[in-house]
Design a protein around this motif. Structure first.
Motif, PDB file in Angstrom:
ATOM      1  N   ASP A 172      10.012  85.929   3.029  1.00 35.02           N
ATOM      2  CA  ASP A 172      10.795  85.329   1.944  1.00 35.02           C
ATOM      3  C   ASP A 172      12.108  84.703   2.392  1.00 35.02           C
ATOM      4  N   VAL A 173      12.505  84.903   3.637  1.00 30.84           N
ATOM      5  CA  VAL A 173      13.795  84.375   4.094  1.00 30.84           C
ATOM      6  C   VAL A 173      13.647  83.488   5.322  1.00 30.84           C
ATOM      7  N   ALA A 174      12.930  83.977   6.326  1.00 35.41           N
ATOM      8  CA  ALA A 174      12.823  83.244   7.590  1.00 35.41           C
ATOM      9  C   ALA A 174      12.292  81.817   7.424  1.00 35.41           C
ATOM     10  N   PRO A 175      11.243  81.562   6.629  1.00 37.39           N
ATOM     11  CA  PRO A 175      10.753  80.172   6.482  1.00 37.39           C
ATOM     12  C   PRO A 175      11.803  79.217   5.922  1.00 37.39           C
ATOM     13  N   TRP A 176      12.671  79.705   5.027  1.00 37.52           N
ATOM     14  CA  TRP A 176      13.712  78.850   4.449  1.00 37.52           C
ATOM     15  C   TRP A 176      14.809  78.561   5.463  1.00 37.52           C
ATOM     16  N   LEU A 177      15.120  79.542   6.283  1.00 36.18           N
ATOM     17  CA  LEU A 177      16.115  79.318   7.334  1.00 36.18           C
ATOM     18  C   LEU A 177      15.595  78.330   8.371  1.00 36.18           C
ATOM     19  N   LEU A 178      14.325  78.445   8.703  1.00 40.53           N
ATOM     20  CA  LEU A 178      13.726  77.494   9.654  1.00 40.53           C
ATOM     21  C   LEU A 178      13.715  76.084   9.070  1.00 40.53           C
ATOM     22  N   PHE A 179      13.480  75.970   7.780  1.00 37.63           N
ATOM     23  CA  PHE A 179      13.498  74.661   7.134  1.00 37.63           C
ATOM     24  C   PHE A 179      14.881  74.023   7.241  1.00 37.63           C
ATOM     25  N   LEU A 180      15.920  74.807   6.969  1.00 41.34           N
ATOM     26  CA  LEU A 180      17.280  74.284   7.056  1.00 41.34           C
ATOM     27  C   LEU A 180      17.614  73.855   8.481  1.00 41.34           C
ATOM     28  N   LYS A 181      17.146  74.618   9.447  1.00 44.90           N
ATOM     29  CA  LYS A 181      17.383  74.229  10.841  1.00 44.90           C
ATOM     30  C   LYS A 181      16.626  72.954  11.191  1.00 44.90           C
ATOM     31  N   GLU A 182      15.434  72.782  10.649  1.00 49.32           N
ATOM     32  CA  GLU A 182      14.633  71.594  10.955  1.00 49.32           C
ATOM     33  C   GLU A 182      15.254  70.315  10.414  1.00 49.32           C
ATOM     34  N   ILE A 226      23.743  80.448   2.314  1.00 45.68           N
ATOM     35  CA  ILE A 226      23.152  81.574   1.578  1.00 45.68           C
ATOM     36  C   ILE A 226      24.216  82.301   0.762  1.00 45.68           C
ATOM     37  N   SER A 227      25.435  82.397   1.291  1.00 46.76           N
ATOM     38  CA  SER A 227      26.514  83.081   0.564  1.00 46.76           C
ATOM     39  C   SER A 227      26.841  82.381  -0.747  1.00 46.76           C
ATOM     40  N   HIS A 228      26.787  81.049  -0.744  1.00 45.45           N
ATOM     41  CA  HIS A 228      27.148  80.281  -1.938  1.00 45.45           C
ATOM     42  C   HIS A 228      25.941  79.930  -2.800  1.00 45.45           C
ATOM     43  N   PHE A 280      20.019  81.270  -4.286  1.00 45.94           N
ATOM     44  CA  PHE A 280      18.843  80.855  -5.051  1.00 45.94           C
ATOM     45  C   PHE A 280      18.009  79.805  -4.326  1.00 45.94           C
ATOM     46  N   ILE A 281      18.523  79.286  -3.225  1.00 46.81           N
ATOM     47  CA  ILE A 281      17.707  78.363  -2.448  1.00 46.81           C
ATOM     48  C   ILE A 281      16.489  79.065  -1.863  1.00 46.81           C
ATOM     49  N   LEU A 282      16.594  80.409  -1.717  1.00 40.50           N
ATOM     50  CA  LEU A 282      15.466  81.189  -1.198  1.00 40.50           C
ATOM     51  C   LEU A 282      14.329  81.287  -2.210  1.00 40.50           C
ATOM     52  N   SER A 283      14.607  80.972  -3.467  1.00 38.50           N
ATOM     53  CA  SER A 283      13.577  81.009  -4.502  1.00 38.50           C
ATOM     54  C   SER A 283      12.974  79.627  -4.766  1.00 38.50           C
ATOM     55  N   GLU A 284      13.476  78.603  -4.096  1.00 34.74           N
ATOM     56  CA  GLU A 284      12.948  77.252  -4.263  1.00 34.74           C
ATOM     57  C   GLU A 284      11.687  77.070  -3.431  1.00 34.74           C
ATOM     58  N   PRO A 328      25.993  73.477  -0.790  1.00 30.54           N
ATOM     59  CA  PRO A 328      24.782  74.311  -0.714  1.00 30.54           C
ATOM     60  C   PRO A 328      23.813  74.123  -1.867  1.00 30.54           C
ATOM     61  N   TYR A 329      24.287  73.708  -3.050  1.00 31.52           N
ATOM     62  CA  TYR A 329      23.404  73.563  -4.207  1.00 31.52           C
ATOM     63  C   TYR A 329      22.692  72.212  -4.253  1.00 31.52           C
ATOM     64  N   LEU A 330      22.949  71.361  -3.294  1.00 27.00           N
ATOM     65  CA  LEU A 330      22.422  69.995  -3.346  1.00 27.00           C
ATOM     66  C   LEU A 330      20.904  69.956  -3.477  1.00 27.00           C
ATOM     67  N   LEU A 331      20.211  70.765  -2.675  1.00 25.07           N
ATOM     68  CA  LEU A 331      18.748  70.725  -2.668  1.00 25.07           C
ATOM     69  C   LEU A 331      18.123  71.525  -3.806  1.00 25.07           C
ATOM     70  N   ASN A 332      18.929  72.171  -4.636  1.00 25.18           N
ATOM     71  CA  ASN A 332      18.373  72.883  -5.785  1.00 25.18           C
ATOM     72  C   ASN A 332      18.047  71.943  -6.941  1.00 25.18           C
ATOM     73  N   PHE A 333      18.532  70.706  -6.881  1.00 30.14           N
ATOM     74  CA  PHE A 333      18.323  69.755  -7.965  1.00 30.14           C
ATOM     75  C   PHE A 333      17.108  68.884  -7.669  1.00 30.14           C
ATOM     76  N   SER A 334      16.405  68.571  -8.722  1.00 24.80           N
ATOM     77  CA  SER A 334      15.172  67.787  -8.584  1.00 24.80           C
ATOM     78  C   SER A 334      15.477  66.367  -8.138  1.00 24.80           C
TER      79      SER A 334
END
Length: 424
Positions: free
Chosen positions: A194-204, A216-218, A221-225, A255-261
């Motif tokens: 639930d966490v590692a794939p999202w961190l790898l995505f951000l690094k990619e 993640i601190s701010h 909820f990006i982990l639920s996207e 940090p919230y940029l990618l939470n929006f459609s």
């Protein structure tokens, strides 16, 4: 014969006191209650002594030769039983039933530490080394290793792999635990799934490792996207000619940029382009410099635009120039914006066209602007008209460090400026 029968009866009574049938049998079979049997034996020895002054010697003889005493008593009782006519008092059956109580001789001896330990263990229902079935093992209740409820995530860090690794990434748990339901969400997450794939995505997409904890601190909820949705939003920004490096920088600072459609991102870009009448290049420029424009509320932006136009008196083209130079004006505090403009325009007598030429002055601190202007005014050098001699640029007025400001603009020492500040 009567005397023999009386002696036999006395011996039987003493034997009854010494070893009751139930206690003797239980001791013989299980080896328990040895201490109680020993105590009974010591009491009976006093009865056998008849209160004689040799009671101490009798007890000593009892402890040293218990086997001899029991054998002698058994033989005596059997002989008297054969000669006696009162078979209803003593029979062979009674002797055979009472024999087991006489066979053990350890009960009358002082107990050693090992014997006491054995007797205590015998009282337990089961031993700690005893094997149990799988069904019994499943039924054993184990106290929870972590508290069922807590007001702080700190109590769970040592027990949760997810929290431990998030702390190692630099995530501020004290910020997250203040937000409703975020702590419970993090405790339910499995780091590998639930966490590692999202961190790898951000690094990619180019986010640096040092910014992962900040994101993640701010925005936990990006982990639920959905990862596909996140990738679609990145692809959209790239289709609008945002470079990969620019997208990574925008995500790191907002940090919230990618939470929006995709639809919402497109609407935001269209709003700034149409409202300010900007070109596509200038629209990208202000968004890259202040990516929060795509995440924050548009109401505050609309209000600031009206303030600049109606209250401050700027023209549309002037507002456009100010926003391109200082995008933060769109999200600035309304009260702060009006106070700075009032001091510039009414106290320093700076016209709007000069403020438009140096819009950075609207983003400074009011205290800094006031102190420097009053110091220049005290020295007689507060002159901001470019058409007059000894002109002082507004840009340099607010941007230079104190030491440079004193030497180049005020022609004074830093100590003089500090002394003047104390008089304000």
């Amino acid at each position: 014969m009567t005397m023999s029968f009386a002696c036999a009866t006395l011996c039987l009574r003493c034997r009854g006191l010494l070893f009751p049938k139930s206690s003797a049998h239980l001791y013989y079979v299980q080896g328990q209650h040895s201490m109680r049997v020993g105590k009974s034996a010591r009491i009976s020895s006093r009865l056998l002594s008849g209160g004689n002054h040799t009671a101490a010697q009798t007890r000593l003889s009892w402890k040293q030769q218990p086997s001899y005493y029991y054998d002698f008593t058994a033989k005596y009782l059997m002989t008297e039983a054969k000669e006696s006519k009162h078979t209803d008092v003593l029979s062979r059956t009674d002797l055979s039933e009472c024999k087991p109580a006489l066979l053990p001789t350890l009960g009358a001896l002082p107990l050693t530490q090992n014997q006491i330990s054995f007797d205590l263990d015998a009282d337990d229902e089961c031993s700690a080394l005893e094997e149990i079935s799988d069904e019994e093992a499943v039924g054993i209740s184990i106290p929870p290793s972590i508290p069922p409820a807590s007001n702080s995530l700190q109590d769970y860090v040592d027990k949760s792999e997810t929290l431990t690794k998030l702390v190692q990434l630099g995530v501020c748990l004290w910020k997250l635990e203040r937000r409703p339901n975020v702590g419970s969400m993090l405790l339910r997450l499995d780091f590998s799934k639930d966490v590692a794939p999202w961190l790898l995505f951000l690094k990619e997409i180019g986010v640096e490792d040092s910014r992962l904890g900040y994101i993640i601190s701010h925005n936990p909820f990006i982990l639920s996207e959905n990862l596909d949705n996140l990738q679609a939003r990145v692809n959209y920004l790239k289709s609008k000619k945002f470079s990969s490096e620019t997208v990574a920088s925008m995500v790191s600072r907002a940090p919230y940029l990618l939470n929006f459609s995709v639809k919402r991102l497109d609407n935001r870009l269209g709003f700034y382009q149409q409202q300010l009448k900007l070109s596509a290049s200038n629209t990208r420029n202000i968004v890259v410099r202040l990516p929060k424009l795509l995440c924050g509320s548009l109401e505050s932006v609309k209000e600031n635009l009206k303030v600049c136009e109606i209250e401050l008196g700027f023209k549309a083209n002037e507002i456009q120039h100010i926003v391109i130079a200082v995008p933060k004006v769109l999200t600035a505090n309304k009260k702060k914006l009006t106070q700075i403009f009032d001091f510039l325009h009414n106290t320093m007598k700076v016209p709007n066209y000069l403020i438009t030429k140096f819009p950075q002055v609207l983003n400074t601190k009011l205290l800094r602007l006031r102190e420097r202007h009053q110091f220049l005014e005290y020295l007689g050098k507060a002159q901001y008209d470019p058409n007059l001699p000894s002109y002082i640029s507004l840009d340099r007025l607010v941007s230079l460090p104190d030491e440079v400001f004193c030497t180049e603009l005020a022609s004074a020492t830093l100590e003089d400026f500090y002394l003047f500040q104390k008089t304000l």
